[in-house]
Design a protein around this motif. Structure first.
Motif, PDB file in Angstrom:
ATOM      1  N   UNK A 210      19.771 -71.132   2.636  1.00 47.25           N
ATOM      2  CA  UNK A 210      18.588 -71.308   1.793  1.00 47.25           C
ATOM      3  C   UNK A 210      18.982 -71.448   0.326  1.00 47.25           C
ATOM      4  N   UNK A 211      19.974 -70.632  -0.102  1.00 48.92           N
ATOM      5  CA  UNK A 211      20.449 -70.697  -1.492  1.00 48.92           C
ATOM      6  C   UNK A 211      21.037 -72.081  -1.777  1.00 48.92           C
ATOM      7  N   UNK A 212      21.848 -72.585  -0.851  1.00 48.62           N
ATOM      8  CA  UNK A 212      22.444 -73.905  -1.046  1.00 48.62           C
ATOM      9  C   UNK A 212      21.367 -74.971  -1.196  1.00 48.62           C
ATOM     10  N   UNK A 213      20.331 -74.912  -0.387  1.00 41.27           N
ATOM     11  CA  UNK A 213      19.250 -75.896  -0.474  1.00 41.27           C
ATOM     12  C   UNK A 213      18.511 -75.797  -1.811  1.00 41.27           C
ATOM     13  N   UNK A 214      18.313 -74.584  -2.298  1.00 37.65           N
ATOM     14  CA  UNK A 214      17.669 -74.399  -3.609  1.00 37.65           C
ATOM     15  C   UNK A 214      18.526 -75.011  -4.718  1.00 37.65           C
ATOM     16  N   UNK A 215      19.833 -74.777  -4.638  1.00 29.01           N
ATOM     17  CA  UNK A 215      20.743 -75.318  -5.645  1.00 29.01           C
ATOM     18  C   UNK A 215      20.722 -76.850  -5.640  1.00 29.01           C
ATOM     19  N   UNK A 216      20.642 -77.429  -4.463  1.00 20.42           N
ATOM     20  CA  UNK A 216      20.629 -78.888  -4.364  1.00 20.42           C
ATOM     21  C   UNK A 216      19.381 -79.480  -5.013  1.00 20.42           C
ATOM     22  N   UNK A 217      18.294 -78.767  -4.936  1.00 17.97           N
ATOM     23  CA  UNK A 217      17.060 -79.249  -5.551  1.00 17.97           C
ATOM     24  C   UNK A 217      17.082 -79.120  -7.067  1.00 17.97           C
ATOM     25  N   UNK A 218      17.850 -78.147  -7.566  1.00 19.89           N
ATOM     26  CA  UNK A 218      17.827 -77.850  -8.999  1.00 19.89           C
ATOM     27  C   UNK A 218      18.978 -78.482  -9.776  1.00 19.89           C
ATOM     28  N   UNK A 219      20.164 -78.595  -9.150  1.00 26.18           N
ATOM     29  CA  UNK A 219      21.351 -79.050  -9.878  1.00 26.18           C
ATOM     30  C   UNK A 219      21.989 -80.244  -9.165  1.00 26.18           C
ATOM     31  N   UNK A 220      22.293 -81.270  -9.954  1.00 23.87           N
ATOM     32  CA  UNK A 220      22.961 -82.454  -9.404  1.00 23.87           C
ATOM     33  C   UNK A 220      23.810 -83.088 -10.491  1.00 23.87           C
ATOM     34  N   UNK A 221      25.042 -83.449 -10.149  1.00 22.35           N
ATOM     35  CA  UNK A 221      25.937 -84.147 -11.072  1.00 22.35           C
ATOM     36  C   UNK A 221      26.100 -85.582 -10.577  1.00 22.35           C
ATOM     37  N   UNK A 222      25.887 -86.537 -11.459  1.00 24.73           N
ATOM     38  CA  UNK A 222      25.885 -87.945 -11.063  1.00 24.73           C
ATOM     39  C   UNK A 222      27.228 -88.409 -10.516  1.00 24.73           C
ATOM     40  N   UNK A 223      28.309 -87.725 -10.877  1.00 23.32           N
ATOM     41  CA  UNK A 223      29.641 -88.090 -10.382  1.00 23.32           C
ATOM     42  C   UNK A 223      30.098 -87.207  -9.223  1.00 23.32           C
ATOM     43  N   UNK A 224      29.849 -85.916  -9.331  1.00 19.63           N
ATOM     44  CA  UNK A 224      30.391 -84.956  -8.364  1.00 19.63           C
ATOM     45  C   UNK A 224      29.409 -84.579  -7.262  1.00 19.63           C
ATOM     46  N   UNK A 225      28.124 -84.842  -7.475  1.00 17.99           N
ATOM     47  CA  UNK A 225      27.146 -84.543  -6.435  1.00 17.99           C
ATOM     48  C   UNK A 225      26.594 -83.135  -6.517  1.00 17.99           C
ATOM     49  N   UNK A 226      26.455 -82.486  -5.340  1.00 11.10           N
ATOM     50  CA  UNK A 226      25.816 -81.178  -5.235  1.00 11.10           C
ATOM     51  C   UNK A 226      26.832 -80.049  -5.088  1.00 11.10           C
ATOM     52  N   UNK A 227      26.373 -78.845  -5.382  1.00  7.93           N
ATOM     53  CA  UNK A 227      27.129 -77.631  -5.055  1.00  7.93           C
ATOM     54  C   UNK A 227      26.993 -77.355  -3.562  1.00  7.93           C
ATOM     55  N   UNK A 228      28.090 -76.993  -2.914  1.00  9.57           N
ATOM     56  CA  UNK A 228      28.048 -76.677  -1.485  1.00  9.57           C
ATOM     57  C   UNK A 228      28.594 -75.273  -1.235  1.00  9.57           C
ATOM     58  N   UNK A 229      28.032 -74.619  -0.225  1.00  7.43           N
ATOM     59  CA  UNK A 229      28.484 -73.290   0.185  1.00  7.43           C
ATOM     60  C   UNK A 229      28.868 -73.381   1.658  1.00  7.43           C
ATOM     61  N   UNK A 230      30.160 -73.375   1.947  1.00  8.98           N
ATOM     62  CA  UNK A 230      30.638 -73.496   3.323  1.00  8.98           C
ATOM     63  C   UNK A 230      31.006 -72.122   3.876  1.00  8.98           C
ATOM     64  N   UNK A 231      30.506 -71.811   5.065  1.00  3.24           N
ATOM     65  CA  UNK A 231      30.883 -70.583   5.771  1.00  3.24           C
ATOM     66  C   UNK A 231      32.168 -70.885   6.534  1.00  3.24           C
ATOM     67  N   UNK A 232      33.276 -70.302   6.113  1.00  3.08           N
ATOM     68  CA  UNK A 232      34.562 -70.606   6.741  1.00  3.08           C
ATOM     69  C   UNK A 232      35.102 -69.475   7.613  1.00  3.08           C
ATOM     70  N   UNK A 233      34.381 -68.369   7.659  1.00  7.75           N
ATOM     71  CA  UNK A 233      34.829 -67.265   8.492  1.00  7.75           C
ATOM     72  C   UNK A 233      33.742 -66.224   8.668  1.00  7.75           C
ATOM     73  N   UNK A 234      33.697 -65.612   9.860  1.00  6.99           N
ATOM     74  CA  UNK A 234      32.736 -64.544  10.156  1.00  6.99           C
ATOM     75  C   UNK A 234      33.406 -63.606  11.149  1.00  6.99           C
TER      76      UNK A 234
END
Length: 369
Positions: A210-234
């Protein structure tokens, strides 16, 4: 260059084990009548010009592990590696990054023989695949002795780009673990345990999405794109078949853009404030960086080959350490980036002379710019 690259590929040079390839490069340059030095594991060559300007070529000499050797058609390193088939040379590091190293080793003598107006630096660096130690050490050393004398300085960090792309920046990254505390107990008495760490962890993962989706709606860089949060371990801590663990860990790989890098952890902490958790940093983080499209080195490369594509990356390389020091830096090289870190890695040999030709024109181009 094919023979030189074959020799480089045969030398195993996993991160932290670069001494043999470092010695090979050092001896090769000395045999060419050049004067390299050893610098904290790196091999450095300084060819002096007659202006207070400098061009740096940086290439890492280490590789990742070979992975499952049984999946390789040809040995990844050693006596029987470096096989050529259908115009491709196979072996660990052939694309990432020994093809670049071979090109620079050939370029060194040409630069010396052509009496450059600018100072030209060649840095063959260690441990890029781990933490960028080699380039960071080289920059620190260069700052302590040389950087202040230069009125202009430009840099090429050699990485696989297939001679078709010019990389101008990348996202930042933050590696962190979230430690979630719950109640432990016998699994036969599960109904008596109010907060189970694993179930709390599942809720945290849902919240992170949910946090990642909120960030995508609020922040965007024309060159680098969106902030991503990847779950790499549990994982559960101190788990057994008949015990509800009291702790679980969630590993995150967060890729950031300039607007989010400094605030992302605080944002996540605020959103997860109702959970009993702690944050642990696991690896070094790097900042998002970009070189201006209007930088001199970018204009020269585009003039040399107008078909070169400007790109940005979600992954990191050593260019970020140079850009952080306000040195305009591009990423370019002969390797195939799709082959990086893969079994049966190969490089298209036709790219090596193309890359060498572009670098020669670049050396001449910065002098005449």
């Amino acid at each position: 260059m094919d023979v030189l690259l074959e020799k480089l590929v045969k030398i195993k040079s996993i991160s932290g084990e670069e001494e043999n390839i470092s010695n090979f490069i050092f001896d090769y340059l000395k045999d060419q009548g050049l004067t390299p030095i050893k610098q904290d594991g790196n091999v450095i060559l300084h060819i002096k010009g007659n202006q207070n300007k400098a061009l740096i070529f940086d290439a890492h000499i280490d590789t990742v592990e070979a992975g499952n050797v049984n999946k390789w058609e040809f040995p990844p390193s050693g006596q029987y590696s470096g096989k050529i088939k259908n115009g491709k040379l196979y072996g660990l590091g052939s694309s990432d990054n020994k093809s670049s190293v071979a090109v620079l080793m050939k370029l060194c003598k040409w630069v010396k023989e052509n009496n450059p107006k600018w100072d030209v630096w060649f840095a063959f660096v260690v441990k890029e695949e781990v933490d960028g130690y080699g380039s960071k050490s080289f920059i620190k050393w260069l700052k302590s002795q040389y950087l202040e004398k230069y009125d202009d300085i430009q840099c090429v960090v050699c990485e696989p780009r297939g001679c078709k792309e010019v990389g101008l920046g990348n996202k930042g990254n933050i590696f962190v673990k979230i430690k979630i505390q719950g109640e432990s107990g016998h699994s036969a008495k599960i109904n008596e345990i109010e907060k189970q760490a694993i179930l709390e962890g599942v809720k945290v993962i849902k919240k992170l999405n949910e946090i990642e989706n909120k960030l995508k709606k609020k922040y965007f860089d024309s060159d680098l794109g969106f902030t991503t949060i990847a779950i790499t371990g549990f994982e559960a801590v101190e788990s057994s078949p008949n015990k509800i663990p009291g702790t679980c860990l969630i590993s995150l790989d967060i890729r950031t853009i300039p607007e989010t890098h400094e605030k992302i952890i605080d944002i996540i902490k605020d959103e997860l404030m109702n959970f009993n958790l702690k944050f642990e940093w696991t690896y070094h983080s790097t900042q998002p960086v970009k070189t201006s499209k209007n930088s001199g080195i970018v204009k020269i490369l585009k003039k040399i080959d107008p078909e070169l594509k400007i790109t940005y990356s979600s992954t990191n390389n050593d260019s970020c350490y140079f850009i952080k020091e306000n040195i305009p830096t591009v990423v370019f090289g002969p390797g195939n980036k799709e082959q990086s870190h893969k079994e049966n890695e190969f490089v298209n040999l036709k790219n090596l002379p193309i890359c060498l030709g572009i670098f020669k024109k670049l050396v001449k181009g910065v002098e005449n710019d």
